[in-house]
Design an enzyme around this catalytic site. Structure first.
Site, PDB file in Angstrom:
ATOM      1  N   PRO A  78       0.823  -1.226   0.000  1.00  0.00           N
ATOM      2  CA  PRO A  78       0.000   0.000   0.000  1.00  0.00           C
ATOM      3  C   PRO A  78       0.852   1.269   0.000  1.00  0.00           C
ATOM      4  O   PRO A  78       1.855   1.359   0.705  1.00  0.00           O
ATOM      5  CB  PRO A  78      -0.795  -0.111   1.303  1.00  0.00           C
ATOM      6  CG  PRO A  78      -0.773  -1.558   1.642  1.00  0.00           C
ATOM      7  CD  PRO A  78       0.540  -2.078   1.148  1.00  0.00           C
ATOM      8  N   GLU A  79       0.439   2.218  -0.825  1.00  0.00           N
ATOM      9  CA  GLU A  79       1.099   3.520  -0.914  1.00  0.00           C
ATOM     10  C   GLU A  79       0.057   4.586  -0.577  1.00  0.00           C
ATOM     11  O   GLU A  79      -1.016   4.279  -0.075  1.00  0.00           O
ATOM     12  CB  GLU A  79       1.695   3.697  -2.314  1.00  0.00           C
ATOM     13  CG  GLU A  79       2.647   2.542  -2.708  1.00  0.00           C
ATOM     14  CD  GLU A  79       3.214   2.660  -4.108  1.00  0.00           C
ATOM     15  OE1 GLU A  79       3.299   3.784  -4.622  1.00  0.00           O
ATOM     16  OE2 GLU A  79       3.573   1.627  -4.690  1.00  0.00           O
ATOM     17  N   ARG A 116       1.612 -10.814   6.149  1.00  0.00           N
ATOM     18  CA  ARG A 116       3.044 -10.866   6.391  1.00  0.00           C
ATOM     19  C   ARG A 116       3.449 -10.364   7.780  1.00  0.00           C
ATOM     20  O   ARG A 116       4.599 -10.516   8.178  1.00  0.00           O
ATOM     21  CB  ARG A 116       3.776 -10.032   5.323  1.00  0.00           C
ATOM     22  CG  ARG A 116       3.537 -10.513   3.880  1.00  0.00           C
ATOM     23  CD  ARG A 116       4.273 -11.800   3.564  1.00  0.00           C
ATOM     24  NE  ARG A 116       5.705 -11.678   3.690  1.00  0.00           N
ATOM     25  CZ  ARG A 116       6.509 -11.195   2.742  1.00  0.00           C
ATOM     26  NH1 ARG A 116       6.017 -10.784   1.598  1.00  0.00           N
ATOM     27  NH2 ARG A 116       7.809 -11.156   2.936  1.00  0.00           N
TER      28      ARG A 116
END
Ligand SMILES: [Zn+2]
Length: 275
Positions: free
Chosen positions: A2-3, A114
């Site tokens: 995600p940015e 993760r």
């Protein structure tokens, strides 16, 4: 990963649902370390329980919940973190790592395959995030600001765009897409860009980020918005993850190379290595 557009989408999704709600509890599945480590879930719960969510803000790739009493919860999704609004009766998502319960019974669920995502508490998030560079969508971010960030640097222009101290919120997807739209090779030394090229990069960054927010981000892999919805920006990627495919602009072949330590996608014809 995600940015800025993905974090902003989540902020817009959640803001009307959680603003004014009070936190009543925090939990993590049995035996798991939560994203609040090194704080324990009990320590974290004690610090936020009874506090009201006053505002939901974003800075770069950070989502910030400003809580009553002068404390802020600062979240970073890293690789695969998603913050999801849910009702208790909704089925638990895969990779559920933590839950914040609100006074209307709603839940904020943290999904993170993760486990690199982080939750931190800060008395002053502005100070905690003071190393971040300017917001690229702010009206105050000018071509001159970008020029100052690039000037004199021999590092690849892409490396400077990824440096969160120079400009906040760009990651690999939107750096590659912005440089392609601007017609700039990502390996060009940052300081070699002409004023006209710098202006093209500035314009492209804003256009690409705005379009990505409009399409609720890129959902090629793990990312979903705050309501669990997929974004659609991946349908408009012109170079990212398109190595070996034809360029939409010129019909040439998109290359994938390694620049600034990252897999980088570009069209060698539309983005020449020499100015
Ligand atoms: Zn091309």
């Amino acid at each position: 990963m995600p940015e800025l557009p993905e974090v902003e989408t989540t902020r817009r999704d959640l803001e009307p649902l959680v603003t004014g709600r009070t936190i009543t509890g925090v939990s993590v599945p049995d035996g798991q370390p939560g994203p609040m480590a090194p704080l324990s879930v009990a320590q974290f719960g004690d610090a936020v329980r009874g506090r009201t969510i006053e505002r939901l803000e974003r800075r770069g790739k950070y989502l910030i919940a400003a809580l009553s009493g002068g404390v802020a919860l600062v979240l970073h999704r890293r690789m695969t973190g998603n913050l999801l609004f849910a009702r208790p009766e909704d089925a638990a998502p895969a990779f559920l790592r933590a839950v914040i319960t609100l006074d209307d019974g709603a839940e904020l669920r943290w999904q993170d395959q993760r486990r690199f995502g982080t939750w931190a508490l800060a008395d002053d998030p502005g100070k905690a995030l003071s190393s971040l560079g300017p917001e690229p969508l702010a009206g105050s971010w000018t071509v001159a600001d970008l020029a100052a960030a690039l000037r004199g640097r021999t590092a690849p222009v892409k490396a400077v765009l990824l440096d969160q101290r120079r400009v906040a919120g760009l990651g690999n997807i939107y750096a590659d897409e912005s440089l392609h739209q601007a017609g700039i090779h990502p390996a060009r030394p940052a300081g070699s860009l002409t004023p006209a090229e710098t202006e093209r990069v500035h314009t492209a960054i804003r256009a690409v980020l705005a379009r990505a927010i409009h399409l609720q981000g890129s959902s090629a892999r793990d990312y979903v918005g705050g309501l669990g919805q997929r974004g659609r920006m991946q349908e408009e990627w012109r170079v990212y993850e398109r190595g070996g495919l034809p360029c939409y602009g010129c019909g040439g072949v998109i290359e994938k190379v390694r620049i600034a330590g990252r897999g980088t996608h570009l069209c060698p014809a539309c983005q020449p290595a020499l100015p």
